[in-house]
Design a protein around this motif. Structure first.
Motif, PDB file in Angstrom:
ATOM      1  N   GLU A 317       0.815  -1.212   0.000  1.00  0.00           N
ATOM      2  CA  GLU A 317       0.000   0.000   0.000  1.00  0.00           C
ATOM      3  C   GLU A 317       0.852   1.268   0.000  1.00  0.00           C
ATOM      4  O   GLU A 317       0.470   2.276  -0.590  1.00  0.00           O
ATOM      5  N   VAL A 318       2.001   1.240   0.692  1.00  0.00           N
ATOM      6  CA  VAL A 318       2.860   2.431   0.716  1.00  0.00           C
ATOM      7  C   VAL A 318       4.132   2.202  -0.099  1.00  0.00           C
ATOM      8  O   VAL A 318       5.109   2.929   0.042  1.00  0.00           O
ATOM      9  N   GLY A 319       4.119   1.198  -0.950  1.00  0.00           N
ATOM     10  CA  GLY A 319       5.265   0.909  -1.794  1.00  0.00           C
ATOM     11  C   GLY A 319       5.910  -0.414  -1.441  1.00  0.00           C
ATOM     12  O   GLY A 319       5.517  -1.089  -0.476  1.00  0.00           O
ATOM     13  N   ILE A 320       6.890  -0.805  -2.222  1.00  0.00           N
ATOM     14  CA  ILE A 320       7.600  -2.052  -1.993  1.00  0.00           C
ATOM     15  C   ILE A 320       8.466  -1.905  -0.744  1.00  0.00           C
ATOM     16  O   ILE A 320       9.182  -0.913  -0.594  1.00  0.00           O
ATOM     17  N   PRO A 321       8.411  -2.862   0.177  1.00  0.00           N
ATOM     18  CA  PRO A 321       9.179  -2.737   1.426  1.00  0.00           C
ATOM     19  C   PRO A 321      10.672  -2.558   1.172  1.00  0.00           C
ATOM     20  O   PRO A 321      11.236  -3.133   0.230  1.00  0.00           O
ATOM     21  N   THR A 322      11.310  -1.764   2.027  1.00  0.00           N
ATOM     22  CA  THR A 322      12.735  -1.476   1.864  1.00  0.00           C
ATOM     23  C   THR A 322      13.617  -2.357   2.735  1.00  0.00           C
ATOM     24  O   THR A 322      14.838  -2.255   2.676  1.00  0.00           O
ATOM     25  N   ALA A 323      13.030  -3.215   3.566  1.00  0.00           N
ATOM     26  CA  ALA A 323      13.807  -4.096   4.442  1.00  0.00           C
ATOM     27  C   ALA A 323      12.983  -5.334   4.740  1.00  0.00           C
ATOM     28  O   ALA A 323      11.752  -5.317   4.634  1.00  0.00           O
ATOM     29  N   LEU A 324      13.659  -6.412   5.122  1.00  0.00           N
ATOM     30  CA  LEU A 324      12.957  -7.650   5.443  1.00  0.00           C
ATOM     31  C   LEU A 324      11.981  -7.408   6.593  1.00  0.00           C
ATOM     32  O   LEU A 324      10.797  -7.755   6.507  1.00  0.00           O
ATOM     33  N   PHE A 325      12.467  -6.835   7.689  1.00  0.00           N
ATOM     34  CA  PHE A 325      11.589  -6.411   8.773  1.00  0.00           C
ATOM     35  C   PHE A 325      11.354  -4.911   8.611  1.00  0.00           C
ATOM     36  O   PHE A 325      12.275  -4.114   8.753  1.00  0.00           O
ATOM     37  N   HIS A 326      10.132  -4.544   8.306  1.00  0.00           N
ATOM     38  CA  HIS A 326       9.808  -3.142   8.046  1.00  0.00           C
ATOM     39  C   HIS A 326       8.528  -2.712   8.747  1.00  0.00           C
ATOM     40  O   HIS A 326       7.987  -1.643   8.463  1.00  0.00           O
ATOM     41  N   GLY A 327       8.033  -3.545   9.672  1.00  0.00           N
ATOM     42  CA  GLY A 327       6.796  -3.195  10.368  1.00  0.00           C
ATOM     43  C   GLY A 327       5.550  -3.558   9.608  1.00  0.00           C
ATOM     44  O   GLY A 327       4.475  -2.993   9.866  1.00  0.00           O
ATOM     45  N   GLY A 328       5.654  -4.503   8.686  1.00  0.00           N
ATOM     46  CA  GLY A 328       4.492  -4.915   7.903  1.00  0.00           C
ATOM     47  C   GLY A 328       3.418  -5.567   8.757  1.00  0.00           C
ATOM     48  O   GLY A 328       3.680  -6.079   9.849  1.00  0.00           O
ATOM     49  N   PHE A 329       2.196  -5.572   8.233  1.00  0.00           N
ATOM     50  CA  PHE A 329       1.069  -6.147   8.955  1.00  0.00           C
ATOM     51  C   PHE A 329       1.209  -7.656   9.166  1.00  0.00           C
ATOM     52  O   PHE A 329       0.597  -8.226  10.058  1.00  0.00           O
TER      53      PHE A 329
END
Length: 500
Positions: A317-329
């Motif tokens: 939703e806010v773009g492709i994650p920039t790190a493996l752990f990024h606070g995703g749901f």
């Protein structure tokens, strides 16, 4: 010491596993998405899955041309086939608006879902009918009658529905509900999928549906407990209300609808989590599992389902994650690393159907064969300034286990120092793109710590003295020992020396 009674207090509702959320619809075409969902289904086993974007341009259903409109279901079929093959059904969300049918250009998210009303209400109704009729034709009426069909997502928020126009949403719901029922009167349709704190919207929606005699089979809304976003580069921090706030939000729709024509309808929380942001590191922590444990234990008292948002970090939703752990749901990161909250759900999946006791820090259940399963957790402090190690917590239970002299006790736990890949990733220096060996280490670190022991049964009861670390969630399984040790066995024989 808590003395757990022999007789059950009731059945343990499975509202917690009825549905789970997902990223936009077409992400399910990816192999890693399907691998992640297969793992979740093996360990947890959700019944339905819900996400945005079924009718958005990335799925390609609405295809106008100079001679009319073709409805293309190539991607829809692949995704739904994959879902059903993994033992999970779609909780259908109808949205967002195809660009060629939209009345405006307003979009939401990095992937630009259009959130304006249709420029042709007839065109929208025909799109809905064609989509639902195709599902019925492909999967059978008896099957699709089991799929809830939800109209839009959070129309009370301007980012999700142009100007948060209540009257326009009421018209959308009316047109859509009638279109669904034209395909088959027994299909399940509902809404309005409201964000938290929209009691006035819900009340006026109920009045509208009653006044206009619009079909409705269920009510839906969302629940989150985080405060305003405090943005940092590629992330968000937020305060959290106590987890009881989520349970209060679960209870709100029925309270609002009491005395209306919608009272008594099933209530589905089609999204819930702590933070509503897909880049809040709290989602990755052991704190998060302990925070949500009482919600999973007690949420079924208030609603028919509450759907965790989401099963995987495959979410853009806010773009492709920039790190493996990024606070995703997600319960899982990319590459299928299990977060502590994943294990909370996996522990819940191993509980029995009979509830024997429930408290602020424990849930005791029994299986039909007499085995006991206990979920216990260390209560969290939302006013704290850190989620690291601290004081522990103790849960002491006397549980019933009839017809045995000894009990076999298996315990699995996650916490700050166990089953916590996020903490290990931080210790590594937070590598943005971990190498293969680092991924292997993180995968090992993500597994719960397990230990086993044999305890005596006295007067049909077993004492469980559980010392929990900070933010620990633990599963304890207790079964009767049926001892088949040969009468001639002696441990002293192990070195071949016989009795000495």
């Amino acid at each position: 010491m808590i003395n757990v009674p022999d007789d059950p207090i009731g059945r343990l509702p499975d509202a917690w596993r009825f549905c789970v959320g997902t990223g936009r619809f077409e992400l399910a075409l990816r192999r890693d998405y399907q691998d992640s969902l297969a793992l979740v289904q093996k360990d947890i086993g959700f019944r339905y899955i819900r996400g945005h974007g079924l009718l958005s341009d990335g799925v390609g259903v609405y295809r106008p041309h100079e001679y009319g409109v073709r409805y293309a279901f190539t991607y829809v079929d692949q995704v739904v086939d994959a879902y059903l093959g993994l033992g999970i059904r779609p909780f259908v969300e109808l949205g967002f608006m195809p660009y060629d049918l939209a009345s405006g250009d307003q979009t939401v998210f990095w992937w630009q879902g259009n959130v304006t009303p249709p420029r042709s209400w007839t065109g929208w109704a025909e799109l809905v009918k064609a989509t639902v009729a195709h599902l019925v034709d492909r999967y059978g009426l008896d099957e699709v009658r089991q799929w809830p069909i939800e109209v839009w997502n959070e129309p009370n928020l301007a980012p999700f529905w142009q100007d948060a126009d209540r009257d326009a949403y009421h018209r959308l719901y009316e047109v859509t509900a009638h279109a669904v029922k034209e395909v088959d009167a027994e299909l399940l349709v509902g809404g309005p999928a409201l964000s938290p704190g929209a009691g006035d919207w819900m009340a006026r929606f109920a009045d509208f549906v009653e006044d206009r005699q619009v079909p409705i089979n269920f009510v839906s809304c969302h629940a989150y407990s985080s405060g305003p976003a405090q943005h940092v580069p590629f992330g968000t921090h937020q305060t959290l209300a106590p987890a009881t706030k989520l349970l209060d939000q679960f209870a709100e729709p029925r309270a609002t609808l009491a005395g209306t024509a919608l009272a008594g309808l099933p209530v589905h929380i089609t999204e819930f989590n702590s933070s509503y942001r897909p880049d809040n590191p709290i989602h990755d922590t052991a704190f998060h599992a302990a925070y949500l444990a009482p919600v999973l234990a007690g949420g079924g008292d208030h609603v028919d389902s509450f759907s965790y948002w989401t099963f995987s970090d495959m979410f853009e939703e806010v773009g492709i994650p920039t790190a493996l752990f990024h606070g995703g749901f997600g319960l899982l990161t990319h590459r299928q690393l299990k977060k502590p909250t994943y294990h909370l759900y996996a522990f819940m999946a191993r509980l029995g159907g009979e509830a024997l006791a429930r408290g602020d820090d424990h849930l005791v259940t029994r299986h039909p064969d007499g085995r006991l399963a206990v979920l216990a957790w260390a209560p969290v402090d939302v006013e704290g300034t850190a989620v690291g190690p601290g004081d522990g917590h103790r849960v002491r239970l006397s549980v019933p286990l009839a017809g045995a002299a000894d009990a076999f006790v298996a315990r699995a736990h996650v916490g700050e120092d166990a089953g916590n890949a996020y903490a290990v990733w931080c210790a590594m220096g937070r590598p943005l793109s971990p190498r293969t060996r680092e991924i292997e280490v993180l995968r090992e670190a993500a597994e719960p710590v397990r230990r086993y022991e044999r305890l005596p049964v006295a007067d049909g009861r077993v004492t469980l003295d559980l010392a929990l670390g900070r933010h620990e969630v633990t599963l304890v399984e207790v079964s009767a020992v049926v001892d088949e040790t040969p009468p001639w066995w002696s441990d002293s024989h192990l070195l071949g020396r016989g009795d000495e």
